[in-house]
Design a protein around this motif. Structure first.
Motif, PDB file in Angstrom:
ATOM      1  N   SER A 192      -2.665  -1.206  -5.292  1.00  0.00           N
ATOM      2  CA  SER A 192      -3.532  -0.389  -4.467  1.00  0.00           C
ATOM      3  C   SER A 192      -4.181   0.701  -5.331  1.00  0.00           C
ATOM      4  O   SER A 192      -5.365   0.998  -5.194  1.00  0.00           O
ATOM      5  N   TYR A 193      -3.445   1.248  -6.281  1.00  0.00           N
ATOM      6  CA  TYR A 193      -4.000   2.273  -7.176  1.00  0.00           C
ATOM      7  C   TYR A 193      -5.046   1.656  -8.125  1.00  0.00           C
ATOM      8  O   TYR A 193      -6.154   2.177  -8.278  1.00  0.00           O
ATOM      9  N   ALA A 194      -4.679   0.515  -8.729  1.00  0.00           N
ATOM     10  CA  ALA A 194      -5.576  -0.079  -9.732  1.00  0.00           C
ATOM     11  C   ALA A 194      -6.847  -0.651  -9.107  1.00  0.00           C
ATOM     12  O   ALA A 194      -7.835  -0.877  -9.798  1.00  0.00           O
ATOM     13  N   SER A 195      -6.802  -0.900  -7.791  1.00  0.00           N
ATOM     14  CA  SER A 195      -7.990  -1.511  -7.172  1.00  0.00           C
ATOM     15  C   SER A 195      -8.823  -0.487  -6.417  1.00  0.00           C
ATOM     16  O   SER A 195      -9.779  -0.837  -5.746  1.00  0.00           O
ATOM     17  N   SER A 196      -8.438   0.789  -6.564  1.00  0.00           N
ATOM     18  CA  SER A 196      -9.103   1.784  -5.722  1.00  0.00           C
ATOM     19  C   SER A 196     -10.601   1.848  -5.988  1.00  0.00           C
ATOM     20  O   SER A 196     -11.366   2.269  -5.138  1.00  0.00           O
ATOM     21  N   LYS A 197     -11.053   1.432  -7.190  1.00  0.00           N
ATOM     22  CA  LYS A 197     -12.499   1.508  -7.416  1.00  0.00           C
ATOM     23  C   LYS A 197     -13.215   0.186  -7.143  1.00  0.00           C
ATOM     24  O   LYS A 197     -14.369   0.017  -7.510  1.00  0.00           O
ATOM     25  N   TYR A 198     -12.521  -0.749  -6.530  1.00  0.00           N
ATOM     26  CA  TYR A 198     -13.180  -2.019  -6.223  1.00  0.00           C
ATOM     27  C   TYR A 198     -13.334  -2.216  -4.723  1.00  0.00           C
ATOM     28  O   TYR A 198     -12.611  -1.614  -3.924  1.00  0.00           O
ATOM     29  N   THR A 199     -14.235  -3.137  -4.359  1.00  0.00           N
ATOM     30  CA  THR A 199     -14.357  -3.474  -2.946  1.00  0.00           C
ATOM     31  C   THR A 199     -13.170  -4.352  -2.553  1.00  0.00           C
ATOM     32  O   THR A 199     -12.521  -4.966  -3.405  1.00  0.00           O
ATOM     33  N   ARG A 200     -12.953  -4.431  -1.243  1.00  0.00           N
ATOM     34  CA  ARG A 200     -11.860  -5.282  -0.772  1.00  0.00           C
ATOM     35  C   ARG A 200     -12.088  -6.730  -1.157  1.00  0.00           C
ATOM     36  O   ARG A 200     -11.160  -7.470  -1.461  1.00  0.00           O
TER      37      ARG A 200
END
Ligand SMILES: O=P(O)(O)OC[C@H]1O[C@](O)(COP(=O)(O)O)[C@@H](O)[C@@H]1O
Ligand SMILES: [Mn+2]
Length: 651
Positions: free
Chosen positions: A129-137
């Protein structure tokens, strides 16, 4: 094309687009979606170069994202975890299959193991969840292990539905566990984390030669989520061999023999070396100048060593012979000084090159006809023809070379930077050097574009072996104005047969000292239509000798050289085991890697073999997707959709 044609074409395109977006709301949704992507922080780019067949070291750098994985773990768990626990978790993310086995052996009861699973899955979900915070779902979804997408999304997004996170997690994870799926889930999560931490990989050349497993690196790249390659001189040598250049083929075989890597040819690519071995056995004997370099891990028997020594001589002589006709039929290559076999005095065992006469030692001229030194004897001719056939028929090599062509270029302009393996040939005053190709003069970017054109031309005509395009691939390996070689001449012959080291020296293109100057770098960026204020040149190819105090960041940060020596053979000259570069929304960081010991060491001791990070530059404002190449493409799509909106749906 007339204005009318243009209009017509556009309408056709819009009509096609309207088939996909057949309702006003769909267009609006897509525009909003793309627009919001533009405002996300730019993804992390990872730059590596000069991998030279060092698959294990490369794997490690890739799996740990040049330290990025650990940095993310540290961000989240620094207050709750010891350094040792952080290392344990990091090792699990890098090598999930192996680390799981080790960890599972440590537990005495099933209940303890169960607790560990629950806690670990929870930590990994947190990390994702932290590493994907800058990506879209939707981007995150694509990175998730397919078989677990639903479950992971439950864990990610619905964790506090009942205001009782722990219980909810536990219920799901217990179920996964009782169904025996935990290992698979953890493994999948680990690869997702690796993927999220690096958005895009650039390989700035030299995947092949010297090290033992370039084929495995190629397989890794083929399976990698997002990658481009800037060809190195060694890669182009392999492309040349596959595209029909016999002299390139002789070179790759000679290098494999020299580094005791003939397995790559025989086992990895299934090329039959028997004819070459027979020739070598017939004509050659022991010769210290042709001993293979010894691997630390693999001890050769005397017989094996002798056989490789013979093969090495046989293929080196074939190579020197094959060079001669090319030099003669291509005066514009300006390589007459390299007609070495013709400069030998066979009675005196001497050679005169560049105005100096040197005695020769360790010669192996058994198959040379003094009256016509470049003439191949019948057996040599047969051997090289058979080898070429076998190379072009290798399915695996075909796949790898096709991939190199598809994802590779001679240089790349990406997010304002210029990525190039070798150099831009310049004279000592910094003027672009000119070369004649097919009756026309070219320099700078145009020269490089010509080179690339001919590489692709040769590749698409593999049956032609002596045409200009095929000869030019070899020129790129060794010619004076090659942007990949960057030196005036290659002294391979001298290094085998002349003792005096002065004759071995290969003079570098002035580019290599002029690139220290930021004005020069600006000029080169402009030559490629890049903004000299924002852009940088990212180079590989020449090992940075950190040992001697050389700095990989040059010209006030306009030039970054990332060849630190993945290649084991070069680590004693560089003092480290390679540089890599990370470029995220906050700026660029250079990472110097220490010698990569073993995977076991990482697994057992969490030793990351990483070292200092140096900040090259910090962005004043966080860079967004809209500032990138991809952003520009998305903006074009938005413009088109907006046109569709007014053309179709709004009066
Ligand atoms: O050290 P080796 O393997 O003999 O190779 C030396 C040759 O490799 C080259 O340095 C080219 O390889 P790099 O691209 O790795 O520099 C030549 O200039 C030189 O003749
Ligand atoms: Mn190189």
């Amino acid at each position: 094309m007339t204005q009318y044609d243009n209009q017509n074409l556009k309408e056709k395109y819009l009509n096609l687009l309207a088939e996909k977006f057949d309702e006003e709301e769909k267009v609006a949704t897509e525009i909003i979606n793309l627009q919001s992507i533009l405002d996300l922080p730019k993804g992390t780019e990872h730059f590596v170069s000069d991998l030279h067949g060092e698959y294990h070291a490369f794997q490690h750098v890739l799996r740990n994202g040049s330290g990025n994985v650990r940095a993310k773990i540290h961000d989240i768990f620094k207050d709750t975890h010891s350094e040792e626990q952080i290392s344990e978790l990091a090792a699990l993310v890098y090598y999930p299959e192996e680390k799981l086995k080790l960890i599972k052996n440590q537990f005495e009861t099933k209940a303890d193991l169960n607790d560990w699973y629950i806690e670990t899955i929870q930590q990994m979900i947190h990390l994702i969840s932290y590493a994907s915070s800058k990506y879209t779902r939707s981007k995150l979804r694509k990175a998730l292990p397919k078989q677990f997408v639903y479950i992971i999304e439950e864990l990610l997004y619905k964790s506090n539905v009942y205001n009782n996170k722990t219980t909810y997690y536990e219920t799901i994870v217990q179920k996964i566990n009782s169904l025996g799926q935990s290992d698979k889930l953890i493994t999948g999560l680990a690869y997702t984390i690796q993927q999220l931490v690096v958005d895009h990989l650039h390989v700035v050349g030299d995947i092949y030669d010297r090290g033992p497993e370039p084929d495995k690196i190629m397989e890794t790249l083929i399976n990698y989520h997002s990658v481009d390659i800037q060809w190195g001189n060694h890669d182009v040598l392999w492309i040349g061999a596959y595209a029909g250049s016999k002299v390139c083929l002789a070179n790759i075989l000679r290098i494999c023999a020299r580094y005791d890597n003939l397995d790559i040819i025989e086992d990895a690519y299934g090329i039959n070396l028997r004819p070459l071995v027979n020739l070598a056995e017939k004509y050659y004997g022991d010769n210290p100048a042709f001993y293979p370099k010894q691997h630390a891990e693999k001890k050769l028997s005397e017989d094996e060593k002798l056989q490789i020594t013979k093969i090495h001589q046989a293929i080196a002589i074939i190579q020197f012979k094959l060079e001669s006709p090319i030099i003669k039929r291509r005066p514009s290559f300006d390589m007459e000084e390299r007609l070495v076999l013709e400069k030998v005095d066979y009675d005196k065992q001497e050679i005169t090159v560049y105005g100096h006469t040197y005695p020769l030692e360790n010669t192996c001229f058994e198959t040379i006809n003094r009256a016509n030194p470049a003439e191949l004897i019948e057996e040599e001719e047969e051997v090289i023809n058979k080898l070429l056939l076998s190379v072009q028929e290798s399915e695996k090599l075909k796949r790898h070379m096709n991939f190199l062509m598809k994802k590779g270029d001679l240089y790349l302009k990406y997010n304002g930077n210029l990525l190039i393996h070798g150099c831009i040939p310049v004279d000592e005053h910094g003027n672009m050097e000119e070369m004649e190709i097919d009756g026309k003069m070219y320099n700078g970017r145009e020269l490089l574009d010509q080179f690339e054109y001919h590489i692709r031309e040769s590749f698409s005509h593999k049956n032609e072996t002596d045409d200009l395009s095929t000869d030019l691939i070899w020129y790129l390996w060794t010619g004076k104005y090659s942007s990949l070689f960057g030196k005036r001449a290659m002294t391979t012959f001298e290094r085998y047969f002349i003792k005096d080291k002065a004759s071995h020296k290969e003079e570098k293109n002035p580019y290599y000292y002029l690139r220290e100057d930021s004005e020069m770098c600006r000029k080169m960026l402009e030559e490629f239509n890049l903004d000299p204020e924002q852009g940088r040149i990212i180079n590989g190819h020449t090992p940075v000798k950190e040992i001697d105090g050389e700095n990989p960041i040059k010209a006030n940060g306009k030039m970054i050289v990332i060849d630190g020596g993945f290649s084991k053979a070069y680590q004693s000259t560089t003092g480290i085991a390679g540089y890599t570069l990370l470029y995220n929304s906050f700026g660029m960081q250079l990472v110097a890697h220490k010698h990569f010991g073993t995977k076991e060491n990482v697994l057992l001791n969490g030793a990351d073999e990483l070292s200092v990070r140096r900040v090259v530059d910090e962005e004043l404002e966080r860079k967004k997707v809209r500032d990138t190449n991809i952003g520009a493409k998305l903006q074009e799509e938005i413009n088109m959709l907006q046109e569709l909106m007014s053309y179709r749906y709004i009066d």
